[in-house]
Design a protein around this motif. Structure first.
Motif, PDB file in Angstrom:
ATOM      1  N   GLU A 136       0.832  -1.207   0.000  1.00  0.00           N
ATOM      2  CA  GLU A 136       0.000   0.000   0.000  1.00  0.00           C
ATOM      3  C   GLU A 136       0.870   1.262   0.000  1.00  0.00           C
ATOM      4  O   GLU A 136       0.582   2.233  -0.702  1.00  0.00           O
ATOM      5  N   ASN A 139       2.347   1.726  -3.423  1.00  0.00           N
ATOM      6  CA  ASN A 139       1.310   2.198  -4.337  1.00  0.00           C
ATOM      7  C   ASN A 139       1.020   3.685  -4.123  1.00  0.00           C
ATOM      8  O   ASN A 139       0.883   4.447  -5.081  1.00  0.00           O
ATOM      9  N   ASP A 140       0.942   4.109  -2.853  1.00  0.00           N
ATOM     10  CA  ASP A 140       0.665   5.521  -2.553  1.00  0.00           C
ATOM     11  C   ASP A 140       1.839   6.424  -2.924  1.00  0.00           C
ATOM     12  O   ASP A 140       1.652   7.547  -3.391  1.00  0.00           O
ATOM     13  N   GLY A 143       3.014   5.329  -7.024  1.00  0.00           N
ATOM     14  CA  GLY A 143       1.926   4.933  -7.912  1.00  0.00           C
ATOM     15  C   GLY A 143       1.982   5.561  -9.288  1.00  0.00           C
ATOM     16  O   GLY A 143       1.346   5.064 -10.226  1.00  0.00           O
ATOM     17  N   THR A 150      -2.068   1.312  -9.228  1.00  0.00           N
ATOM     18  CA  THR A 150      -3.177   0.612  -8.581  1.00  0.00           C
ATOM     19  C   THR A 150      -3.517  -0.656  -9.358  1.00  0.00           C
ATOM     20  O   THR A 150      -3.682  -0.622 -10.579  1.00  0.00           O
ATOM     21  N   PHE A 154      -7.631  -4.034  -6.638  1.00  0.00           N
ATOM     22  CA  PHE A 154      -7.734  -3.011  -5.602  1.00  0.00           C
ATOM     23  C   PHE A 154      -9.155  -3.019  -5.011  1.00  0.00           C
ATOM     24  O   PHE A 154     -10.129  -3.179  -5.744  1.00  0.00           O
ATOM     25  N   PRO A 155      -9.303  -2.891  -3.676  1.00  0.00           N
ATOM     26  CA  PRO A 155      -8.317  -2.527  -2.654  1.00  0.00           C
ATOM     27  C   PRO A 155      -7.567  -3.714  -2.018  1.00  0.00           C
ATOM     28  O   PRO A 155      -6.991  -3.557  -0.946  1.00  0.00           O
ATOM     29  N   TYR A 157      -4.540  -5.931  -1.443  1.00  0.00           N
ATOM     30  CA  TYR A 157      -3.095  -5.876  -1.650  1.00  0.00           C
ATOM     31  C   TYR A 157      -2.423  -7.206  -1.303  1.00  0.00           C
ATOM     32  O   TYR A 157      -1.203  -7.276  -1.257  1.00  0.00           O
TER      33      TYR A 157
END
Length: 307
Positions: A136, A139-140, A143, A150, A154-155, A157
């Protein structure tokens, strides 16, 4: 030629011919069984991404997504496993005392004896929850880079290529480490002693003698590990989530299916010859891909031994 020598020669030749003939027969079987399904296929087998084979009268299947997920997962595993295996092999051959190197090598080799289903359950029940926060965060934070974008599940992981790649890396670690260790141990003693006599440090010895000597063997071992990863079935069938209505999108946080996990997960359709032929066709592609990778690896290792 003595009778015993003649008998041994004939048996050895027969064994070699038998192996080659067996591989050829497997290939022929796959081709023959796949032709009816390929003829009835209403989609492009090589370029389409969807897989609908439940209705034998309306087959629509393509291998592009299966091929991409198979290769992507294996490459993630290789990127993780190669440097770790290299470090372990160098430690065992160049740094560790003999009384420590031997039992430690046995422990690493024992990983190869763990059943795939155990790796799969460990991966999805134990490792995946621990990797989810890392996934996560990647990805944040990253990304904007497609490979960390993403994913199509998703969501979620956990059941992703990222998790599957880490588990596969652990599974191929013993293969790459064991073969690399054997290659590094064959570095001529005269080369090592000569470098030490010139005042080289242990790292300089490794950099100037051990690594150049064992480079091709290490690459060959990694390719054998890749061949092992390409064919992994049960562990990936347990870990990877199947996206609904979405295709592979080049992210390590995608879900999906590999050739092997797709075949294993849909064995119920094998009661119909036409539907089964679709999976046999996918198996044929995996057979050719794995054979090519292993052949290249054996060739590289053979050249190193010849040198």
């Amino acid at each position: 030629m003595r009778p015993g020598d003649r008998i041994f020669k004939n048996l050895s030749t027969g064994a070699g011919v038998f192996v080659v003939a067996l591989i050829a027969l497997i290939g022929i079987f796959l081709i023959v069984q796949a032709i009816p399904a390929l003829s009835a296929n209403n989609a492009n087998f090589l370029t389409d991404r969807f897989w609908h084979t439940s209705d034998p009268t309306n087959l629509e299947f393509g291998i592009l997504d299966l091929l991409l997920v198979t290769i992507y997962t294996s490459l993630v595993a290789l990127i993780i496993a190669m440097p770790i295996s290299l470090g372990i092999a160098l430690f065992l051959t160049q740094y560790a005392p003999r009384r420590l190197a031997r039992p430690f090598a046995y422990i690493v080799d024992l990983l190869a004896a763990v059943p795939s289903i155990i790796f799969g359950l460990w991966g999805i029940l134990v490792l995946a929850p621990e990797l989810a926060p890392i996934a996560e965060w990647l990805n944040d934070t990253l990304g904007f880079i497609p490979i960390f974008g993403t994913g199509n599940v998703f969501p979620n992981y956990q059941g992703t290529i990222f998790t599957a790649g880490v588990v596969l890396a652990v599974m191929v670690l013993p293969i790459i480490t064991s073969l690399s260790r054997e290659v590094f141990e064959r570095t001529p003693t005269a080369h090592i002693e000569g470098a030490l006599a010139l005042g080289a440090t242990r790292w300089e010895v490794i950099r100037t003698t051990v690594l150049p000597f064992g480079k091709s063997g290490y690459i060959g071992a990694s390719m054998l590990g890749l061949g092992r990863a390409l064919g992994e079935t049960i562990a990936l069938a347990v870990i990877l989530y199947i996206p609904i209505g979405r295709t592979f999108d080049w992210s390590v946080f995608d879900g999906g299916a590999t050739f092997a996990s797709q075949i294993a997960a849909n064995y119920a359709e094998f009661n119909n010859p036409t539907s089964a032929g679709a999976y046999i066709a996918a198996g044929l592609v995996l057979f050719v891909l794995t054979f090519a990778v292993n052949f290249a690896a054996r060739t590289i290792i053979g050249e190193r031994k010849a040198d």
